[in-house]
Design a protein around this motif. Sequence first.
Motif, PDB file in Angstrom:
ATOM      1  N   TRP A  88      50.804  45.843  31.969  1.00  8.88           N
ATOM      2  CA  TRP A  88      49.478  45.006  31.735  1.00  8.88           C
ATOM      3  C   TRP A  88      48.725  45.356  33.338  1.00  8.88           C
ATOM      4  N   CYS A  89      47.335  45.303  33.086  1.00  9.80           N
ATOM      5  CA  CYS A  89      46.387  44.971  34.084  1.00  9.80           C
ATOM      6  C   CYS A  89      44.910  44.736  33.626  1.00  9.80           C
ATOM      7  N   ALA A  90      44.955  43.303  33.287  1.00  9.34           N
ATOM      8  CA  ALA A  90      43.833  43.130  32.217  1.00  9.34           C
ATOM      9  C   ALA A  90      43.364  41.579  32.458  1.00  9.34           C
ATOM     10  N   GLY A  91      42.366  41.099  31.711  1.00  9.32           N
ATOM     11  CA  GLY A  91      42.188  39.737  31.993  1.00  9.32           C
ATOM     12  C   GLY A  91      41.563  39.223  33.408  1.00  9.32           C
ATOM     13  N   GLN A  92      40.568  40.506  33.859  1.00  6.21           N
ATOM     14  CA  GLN A  92      40.040  40.125  35.094  1.00  6.21           C
ATOM     15  C   GLN A  92      39.103  39.167  35.199  1.00  6.21           C
ATOM     16  N   GLY A  93      38.305  38.961  34.077  1.00  3.01           N
ATOM     17  CA  GLY A  93      37.229  37.860  33.689  1.00  3.01           C
ATOM     18  C   GLY A  93      35.938  38.277  34.836  1.00  3.01           C
ATOM     19  N   GLY A  94      35.526  37.351  35.397  1.00  6.78           N
ATOM     20  CA  GLY A  94      34.405  37.607  36.375  1.00  6.78           C
ATOM     21  C   GLY A  94      35.048  38.056  37.651  1.00  6.78           C
ATOM     22  N   TYR A  95      36.276  38.128  38.053  1.00 12.87           N
ATOM     23  CA  TYR A  95      37.080  38.181  39.174  1.00 12.87           C
ATOM     24  C   TYR A  95      37.583  39.309  39.659  1.00 12.87           C
ATOM     25  N   GLY A  96      36.985  40.645  38.766  1.00 14.74           N
ATOM     26  CA  GLY A  96      37.622  42.009  39.005  1.00 14.74           C
ATOM     27  C   GLY A  96      37.489  42.477  40.423  1.00 14.74           C
ATOM     28  N   MET A  97      36.053  42.546  40.791  1.00 18.35           N
ATOM     29  CA  MET A  97      35.777  43.290  42.037  1.00 18.35           C
ATOM     30  C   MET A  97      36.505  42.195  43.212  1.00 18.35           C
ATOM     31  N   GLN A  98      36.506  41.141  43.341  1.00 10.17           N
ATOM     32  CA  GLN A  98      36.983  40.308  44.401  1.00 10.17           C
ATOM     33  C   GLN A  98      38.701  40.489  44.620  1.00 10.17           C
ATOM     34  N   THR A  99      39.209  40.594  43.517  1.00  2.79           N
ATOM     35  CA  THR A  99      40.747  40.566  43.322  1.00  2.79           C
ATOM     36  C   THR A  99      41.350  42.087  43.398  1.00  2.79           C
ATOM     37  N   ALA A 100      40.392  43.176  42.993  1.00  2.99           N
ATOM     38  CA  ALA A 100      40.928  44.246  43.051  1.00  2.99           C
ATOM     39  C   ALA A 100      42.103  44.948  43.881  1.00  2.99           C
ATOM     40  N   PRO A 101      41.913  44.858  45.087  1.00  2.00           N
ATOM     41  CA  PRO A 101      42.837  45.392  46.125  1.00  2.00           C
ATOM     42  C   PRO A 101      44.236  44.747  45.974  1.00  2.00           C
ATOM     43  N   ALA A 102      44.283  43.539  46.009  1.00  2.00           N
ATOM     44  CA  ALA A 102      45.508  42.939  45.563  1.00  2.00           C
ATOM     45  C   ALA A 102      46.119  42.803  44.379  1.00  2.00           C
ATOM     46  N   ARG A 132      33.113  40.167  30.345  1.00  2.00           N
ATOM     47  CA  ARG A 132      34.181  39.680  30.803  1.00  2.00           C
ATOM     48  C   ARG A 132      35.483  39.205  29.988  1.00  2.00           C
ATOM     49  N   SER A 133      36.550  39.627  30.328  1.00  6.04           N
ATOM     50  CA  SER A 133      37.694  39.550  29.471  1.00  6.04           C
ATOM     51  C   SER A 133      38.666  38.607  30.239  1.00  6.04           C
ATOM     52  N   PHE A 134      38.844  37.663  29.274  1.00  7.54           N
ATOM     53  CA  PHE A 134      39.974  36.622  29.884  1.00  7.54           C
ATOM     54  C   PHE A 134      41.174  36.630  28.847  1.00  7.54           C
ATOM     55  N   ALA A 135      42.480  36.241  29.479  1.00  7.41           N
ATOM     56  CA  ALA A 135      43.424  35.869  28.813  1.00  7.41           C
ATOM     57  C   ALA A 135      43.437  34.519  28.341  1.00  7.41           C
ATOM     58  N   PRO A 136      44.118  33.966  27.419  1.00  7.15           N
ATOM     59  CA  PRO A 136      44.102  32.415  26.876  1.00  7.15           C
ATOM     60  C   PRO A 136      44.060  31.426  28.102  1.00  7.15           C
ATOM     61  N   ASP A 137      44.628  31.694  29.106  1.00  9.42           N
ATOM     62  CA  ASP A 137      44.649  30.634  30.169  1.00  9.42           C
ATOM     63  C   ASP A 137      43.792  31.224  31.463  1.00  9.42           C
ATOM     64  N   ARG A 138      42.954  32.110  31.192  1.00  8.16           N
ATOM     65  CA  ARG A 138      41.770  32.595  32.237  1.00  8.16           C
ATOM     66  C   ARG A 138      42.431  32.952  33.141  1.00  8.16           C
ATOM     67  N   THR A 139      43.627  33.463  33.436  1.00  3.78           N
ATOM     68  CA  THR A 139      44.221  34.274  34.495  1.00  3.78           C
ATOM     69  C   THR A 139      44.626  35.604  34.185  1.00  3.78           C
ATOM     70  N   LEU A 140      44.572  36.358  35.470  1.00  2.00           N
ATOM     71  CA  LEU A 140      44.675  37.817  35.228  1.00  2.00           C
ATOM     72  C   LEU A 140      46.190  38.047  34.614  1.00  2.00           C
ATOM     73  N   VAL A 141      46.356  39.157  33.895  1.00  2.00           N
ATOM     74  CA  VAL A 141      47.654  39.460  33.568  1.00  2.00           C
ATOM     75  C   VAL A 141      47.951  40.960  34.183  1.00  2.00           C
ATOM     76  N   LEU A 142      49.215  40.653  34.949  1.00  2.00           N
ATOM     77  CA  LEU A 142      49.506  42.046  36.016  1.00  2.00           C
ATOM     78  C   LEU A 142      50.896  42.226  35.819  1.00  2.00           C
ATOM     79  N   GLY A 143      51.163  43.295  35.252  1.00  2.00           N
ATOM     80  CA  GLY A 143      52.754  43.817  35.528  1.00  2.00           C
ATOM     81  C   GLY A 143      53.325  44.214  34.139  1.00  2.00           C
ATOM     82  N   PRO A 144      54.579  44.604  34.042  1.00  2.00           N
ATOM     83  CA  PRO A 144      55.159  45.249  32.741  1.00  2.00           C
ATOM     84  C   PRO A 144      55.335  44.010  31.803  1.00  2.00           C
TER      85      PRO A 144
END
Length: 358
Positions: free
Chosen positions: A314-328, A293-305
């Motif tokens: 970037w489309c990274a830092g999903q941690g343990g939330y990748g499946m439930q957040t994937a569509p959005a 499970r991979s996290f950014a320093p603030d444990r929030t996904l990193v999305l965007g240029p």
Amino acid sequence: MTRIAVIGGGIAGLSAAAALADTAQVTVFEAEDTIGYHASGRSAAMLEENYGAPTVRALTRDSVAYLREHDSGYLSPRGVMLLAGRADKEAFQRDVEAFEMVEISAQEATARVPVLNPERVEFAALSETAQDIDTDRLLQGFAKTLRARGGTLLTRHKVDAVSWQRGAWQITAGGAVHGADILVNAAGPWADEVAAMAGIAPLGIQPHRRSMARVPAPDGCSVDAFPMLLGTGESWYAKPDAGAMLVSPADEDPVRAHDAWAEEETLARGIAAYEAMITDPVRRLLASWAGLRSFAPDRTLVLGPDPAQTAFVWCAGQGGYGMQTAPAAGRLVADLVFDRTPTLPAEVVAALRPERLR
């Protein structure tokens, strides 16, 4: 048409690729033989709208309709039951509030899960809204959408080099050089390594190991209707799985990016915590594994240029939330790439963009 290369064939890369392919020519590069080989294929995924940071919850809520309705849906009822002994009363109350659960009596908990140990379970709470996610169907669904929109999925294409030349990316993978106008970094635990390869400053994406054991059902009983069982502070969990139980110590040890495996001592800690709450000891393992499970320093996904190079996304830092957040998350990446107004609130989008970490 804009050419977009997506590095990573897990849930992050495939959801973004499917959304991007509606407007662009998209190619996904996956190093392994199959999609979702690493973290995505080793997930005990649940949909729980009250799980994670506010940004995660916003992405999850924006994903629910897709998860429930697309291709007949990917969800099935499960529920989560929080369990605690007398010494964990304060931690129990914190979790009940954080997860917005309903406190129930120990007797009610035992009626729902008859194998609970009445001598150890002092406090219990329940969330009926949590649902299982069919992770394989979700992955395959995004891959199907990608292909239907003219995209390409290349497995066994490890990316060996990335460079920016004359206004385009040159990507060496699978023994060939591929061109792209935009590069999406969905490499999971390897996200910072991909960034460095492309000459982009890393963001501090840190992989953490999560271990899992599959054990027989307690006393041979049917567990299919049991909720997921959770220890206070997410110290362990157990989840029904095709007649058996998945048990995890909910470990989160920082490690380097690699093909992870479970350590016996770590698994034993989780199994002991699970055994303490049930009447039947675990006598053998059916299987064990680990994922990252991979996290950014603030444990929030990193999305965007990236602000320094907008052709690197970037489309990274999903941690343990990748499946439930994937569509959005996939939709948001596409919106930001094509400069469309996202459906998410502006403050949520700002909290997800990589600028916050620069």
